[in-house]
Design an enzyme around this catalytic site. Structure first.
Site: not given
Length: 204
Positions: A104, A113, A116, A135, A139
């Site tokens: 990410h 999300g 960024p 999970d 993020d």
């Protein structure tokens, strides 16, 4: 140790990471891409993967029972997500022996999300890149590795985006051998941070 990988990707960063993975002694057994119209570098990812059509899946169908079963049959060790725009639910994550990791372009827990690069400038939050477990949140998984990226006063959303892409690629190739050997310790994210959806950009 050879990993059986299902790669989920979109955009130029995904193509760069997949190119790197194809140069490593790993076994790519499945590919998940965005559907046409919502995809970037889709054809390049498919070309790089060199997989039969039966092992190339649509990202918008990733949580369907049919695709989950098809992935489970492949017996993957790991799912690798790079710029992939669909949330992976628990049943998909459990299809891989060692779960899933995501690359990410943000310094988590800040800017979970979308976009960024923009929010680091708008809100003055730390910019950076993170490799983390996935999970069932957005993020919110445990951090495996991360690096900060300096935001200059002259940076725009575009210039910071390219800096983050390069930093993310470098982080991945630096940490991948350690991940394969099981040498990365997963750490829970610190409390707080921030999260943004695609629609939030229209409020600026």
């Amino acid at each position: 140790m050879v990993k059986r990988i299902v790669f989920l990707g979109n955009n130029q960063l995904a193509a760069r990471v997949l190119t790197y993975l194809k140069s490593q002694p790993q076994k790519l057994i499945g590919l998940v891409v965005h559907p046409k119209g919502k995809a970037k570098q889709r054809s390049k990812l498919i070309q790089l993967a060199k997989l039969p059509q039966s092992k190339v899946f649509r990202g918008d169908k990733i949580n369907s029972a049919q695709v989950i079963e098809q992935i489970r049959v492949l017996k993957p060790d790991l799912l690798i997500s790079v710029m992939f725009g669909y949330i992976l639910k628990k049943k998909v994550l459990s299809a891989a022996k060692q779960g899933a990791v995501n690359l990410h372009p943000a310094y988590l827990p800040f800017n979970r999300g979308a976009h960024p690069n923009v929010w680091s400038i708008v809100e003055g939050t730390p910019a950076g890149v993170t490799l983390h477990t996935i999970d069932d949140g957005v993020d919110t998984g445990k951090i495996l590795a991360q690096e900060k990226v300096k935001v200059e006063s002259t940076d725009t959303g575009k210039s910071l985006y390219w800096k983050l892409e390069q930093a993310a690629y470098e982080l991945f190739i630096k940490t991948w051998p350690k991940l394969v050997r099981g040498e990365l310790a997963a750490k829970s994210q610190k409390p707080g941070g921030s999260e943004h959806r695609v629609k939030d950009l229209h409020k600026l």
